[in-house]
Motif scaffolding. Structure first.
Motif, PDB file in Angstrom:
ATOM      1  N   UNK A 135       0.830  -1.209   0.000  1.00 13.99           N
ATOM      2  CA  UNK A 135       0.000   0.000   0.000  1.00 13.99           C
ATOM      3  C   UNK A 135       0.860   1.253   0.000  1.00 13.99           C
ATOM      4  N   UNK A 136       1.941   1.265   0.767  1.00 16.91           N
ATOM      5  CA  UNK A 136       2.811   2.442   0.810  1.00 16.91           C
ATOM      6  C   UNK A 136       3.421   2.718  -0.554  1.00 16.91           C
ATOM      7  N   UNK A 137       3.884   1.709  -1.193  1.00 17.03           N
ATOM      8  CA  UNK A 137       4.514   1.904  -2.499  1.00 17.03           C
ATOM      9  C   UNK A 137       3.494   2.309  -3.553  1.00 17.03           C
ATOM     10  N   UNK A 223      13.636  13.193 -13.531  1.00 17.62           N
ATOM     11  CA  UNK A 223      13.969  12.645 -12.213  1.00 17.62           C
ATOM     12  C   UNK A 223      12.751  11.984 -11.567  1.00 17.62           C
ATOM     13  N   UNK A 224      11.619  12.612 -11.733  1.00 14.29           N
ATOM     14  CA  UNK A 224      10.397  12.026 -11.170  1.00 14.29           C
ATOM     15  C   UNK A 224      10.046  10.727 -11.902  1.00 14.29           C
ATOM     16  N   UNK A 225      10.276  10.708 -13.221  1.00 13.82           N
ATOM     17  CA  UNK A 225      10.013   9.478 -13.987  1.00 13.82           C
ATOM     18  C   UNK A 225      10.911   8.338 -13.521  1.00 13.82           C
ATOM     19  N   UNK A 228       9.701   7.135 -10.295  1.00 18.37           N
ATOM     20  CA  UNK A 228       8.482   6.366 -10.501  1.00 18.37           C
ATOM     21  C   UNK A 228       8.822   4.927 -10.934  1.00 18.37           C
ATOM     22  N   UNK A 229       9.837   4.751 -11.799  1.00 21.17           N
ATOM     23  CA  UNK A 229      10.259   3.405 -12.214  1.00 21.17           C
ATOM     24  C   UNK A 229      10.825   2.623 -11.028  1.00 21.17           C
ATOM     25  N   UNK A 230      11.589   3.323 -10.198  1.00 18.45           N
ATOM     26  CA  UNK A 230      12.131   2.658  -9.010  1.00 18.45           C
ATOM     27  C   UNK A 230      11.018   2.233  -8.057  1.00 18.45           C
ATOM     28  N   UNK A 231      10.046   3.095  -7.915  1.00 21.74           N
ATOM     29  CA  UNK A 231       8.914   2.756  -7.049  1.00 21.74           C
ATOM     30  C   UNK A 231       8.128   1.578  -7.615  1.00 21.74           C
ATOM     31  N   UNK A 236       6.678  -4.128  -7.212  1.00 22.08           N
ATOM     32  CA  UNK A 236       6.666  -5.529  -7.663  1.00 22.08           C
ATOM     33  C   UNK A 236       7.337  -6.430  -6.637  1.00 22.08           C
ATOM     34  N   UNK A 237       8.443  -5.956  -6.066  1.00 22.09           N
ATOM     35  CA  UNK A 237       9.117  -6.762  -5.045  1.00 22.09           C
ATOM     36  C   UNK A 237       8.220  -6.954  -3.826  1.00 22.09           C
ATOM     37  N   UNK A 238       7.541  -5.918  -3.431  1.00 22.78           N
ATOM     38  CA  UNK A 238       6.642  -6.033  -2.283  1.00 22.78           C
ATOM     39  C   UNK A 238       5.486  -6.990  -2.580  1.00 22.78           C
ATOM     40  N   UNK A 239       4.940  -6.896  -3.793  1.00 29.62           N
ATOM     41  CA  UNK A 239       3.874  -7.819  -4.162  1.00 29.62           C
ATOM     42  C   UNK A 239       4.388  -9.255  -4.220  1.00 29.62           C
TER      43      UNK A 239
END
Length: 501
Positions: A135-137, A223-225, A228-231, A236-239
């Motif tokens: 949820x946080x991510x 930078x935001x993009x 966003x890719x890192x997030x 995916x790792x969290x899921x």
């Protein structure tokens, strides 16, 4: 005084002088009788004389040794190589937790000896922490999407201001040029020219500032993009971690060992169950170099992966074992050599035979399964591309040799035992060193020979000629002697013996 003599009576004994004469007569009679007996014996010996038996001629020993033979039959088809083996797992999987957590659910089949199906849930870990992280991510990804929208708005606004600044710069430039032309005609002063130049510089500075602002906004958006890719990757790792809270069985098999219980905490990487794949099993057996020769020479070679480049064929085999008084069997095939070659401890080749169907069904209600550790018998059906022969077992002589009748001559040939079945053996004969010998017309000798030598003449009873009538008659006369009473004497063992009559 006178003495009177009386006459002797007739009954008085004879005088003593007559006794010696009687003794002499007795001695003479005894001597005469003895001499007569000796004379009679001497007369009888002289009359009969000594008799010598005639020379008995024995039939000459034949130069050909009569033997019993059987046909030398070439063997066709596979040969059975017998060995012993033990059942080992085809595949054994150890499952470990990929995330840490407390076990909130556990399968009832997660016990040693029970069967689990493919896809069956074994354990569930507490997923609250991983759900919160997801949820946080997701919220962070939404925030970054909004920041990108804001950056796009800023870039668009700056672009519009840049267009206005460019127009203002163009007007200032035209104004400076117009004042400069008036100064040449002496219609304007130099101070007016300076004012026009300052206005042009101000417009140019404003345009450059807007262009720099736009580039900063574009970089901020990039930078935001990237964030966003890192997030998205972290999401995916969290899921994935959330999904790993549920551990399922990857195969259908038997639980060999289980080390966890419900409500216990497990760390990341904790091995909690070992499952043995039951879709197939393998039988491990050690074969000697002599046995491997016939497997390597079998037809239809293929190169097997994991065998150190050694070419071995898919030789079929039959696995058998006894359960009580009943015998169960399973078809198998040679899969590979376990390891890089010879086992240094036993000096044998550890071979693995794969059984694709470990269940052996004897009836609709009875079946047996190959289980790990079971001691079994392995019968390998090798099909070597060599010439083999089938012989009776009693034809094998000491030192692994056979006697062959090749064109009436005895040939002692070394053999290599390949397989044994009941009262027959399958062998490979050493090829003759001379071109005059050939196994095509040879027979194997099965009868004993007292002193066999290479090249001695041999023959079968059917090849020997029967004795003629004259030879039989002569032999009968030479071996029969008639005494004076017309009775045949018993023959003796030698013609030189003398019999006293």
């Amino acid at each position: 005084m006178s003495e009177t003599t009386e006459p002797a009576s007739n009954d008085s004994p004879a005088p003593a002088s007559g006794t010696p004469s009687r003794n002499v007569v007795s001695i003479v009679v005894n001597v005469i009788v003895s001499v007569a007996v000796l004379a009679a014996c001497l007369f009888g010996y002289t009359l009969l004389g000594e008799r010598q038996r005639p020379q008995r001629s024995k039939p000459k020993k034949s130069a050909v040794t009569v033997v019993t033979t059987e046909a030398l039959t070439p063997h066709k088809g596979p040969v059975q190589i017998e060995a012993n083996g033990v059942v080992v797992p085809f595949r054994e999987i150890r499952l470990a937790t990929e995330v840490a957590g407390r076990i909130i659910e556990q399968s009832d089949n997660l016990r040693a000896g029970r069967m689990v199906e493919a896809g069956e849930v074994l354990i569930r870990l507490d997923p609250i922490e991983y759900e919160l992280e997801v949820e946080r991510l997701r919220a962070q990804a939404a925030q970054e999407a909004s920041e990108i929208v804001a950056a796009d708005v800023g870039i668009e606004n700056t672009g519009q201001l840049t267009l206005l600044a460019e127009q203002q710069l163009r007007i200032a430039t035209e104004e400076r040029e117009r004042v400069a032309s008036l100064v040449k005609r002496q219609a304007a002063s130099v101070a007016e020219v300076d004012v026009a130049k300052r206005a042009e510089l101000s417009a140019r500075a404003a345009l450059v500032e807007l262009q720099n602002r736009r580039r900063e906004l574009v970089a901020s958006k990039q930078l935001i993009v990237d964030k966003q890719a890192l997030t998205a990757t972290a999401l995916k790792r969290a899921e994935l971690d959330l999904a790993r809270c549920t551990v399922k069985s990857p195969i259908r098999g038997i639980v060999v060992a289980s080390t966890v219980e419900e409500q216990s905490f497990v760390a990341t990487g904790t091995t909690f169950v070992t499952i043995e794949d039951t879709s197939a099993v393998e039988v491990r057996t050690n074969l000697t170099s002599d046995q491997m020769i016939w497997i390597w020479s079998s037809r239809g070679r293929v190169s097997l992966a994991g065998s150190a480049g050694v070419e071995i064929p898919h030789v079929p085999a039959m696995i058998t074992t006894e359960f009580g008084a009943e015998i169960f069997s399973w078809p198998a095939v040679l899969e590979r050599i376990d390891g890089a070659g010879i086992d240094p401890g036993t000096r044998t080749y550890p071979c693995l035979f794969r059984v694709d169907v470990p269940e052996s069904v004897r009836s609709s209600t009875e079946s047996r399964r190959l289980t790990r550790g079971l001691f079994v018998a392995v019968s390998i059906a090798a099909d070597p591309d060599r010439v083999l022969y089938q012989l009776p077992e009693h034809a094998i002589r000491p030192g692994n040799r056979v006697w062959l009748n090749i064109d009436g001559k005895l040939s002692i040939v070394p053999v290599t035992l390949v397989s044994r079945s009941d009262s027959t053996v399958i062998v490979e004969l050493s090829q003759p060193t001379t071109a005059t010998k050939s196994f095509e017309t040879a027979d194997v000798i099965v009868s004993p020979i007292s002193d066999p030598t290479e090249g001695m003449a041999v023959g079968t009873p059917s090849e020997q000629k029967p004795l003629g009538a004259a030879q039989m008659s002569g032999t009968s006369e030479a071996t029969t002697l008639t005494n004076d009473r017309g009775t045949a004497d018993e023959p003796t063992t030698s013609g030189d013996e003398k019999v006293q009559g």
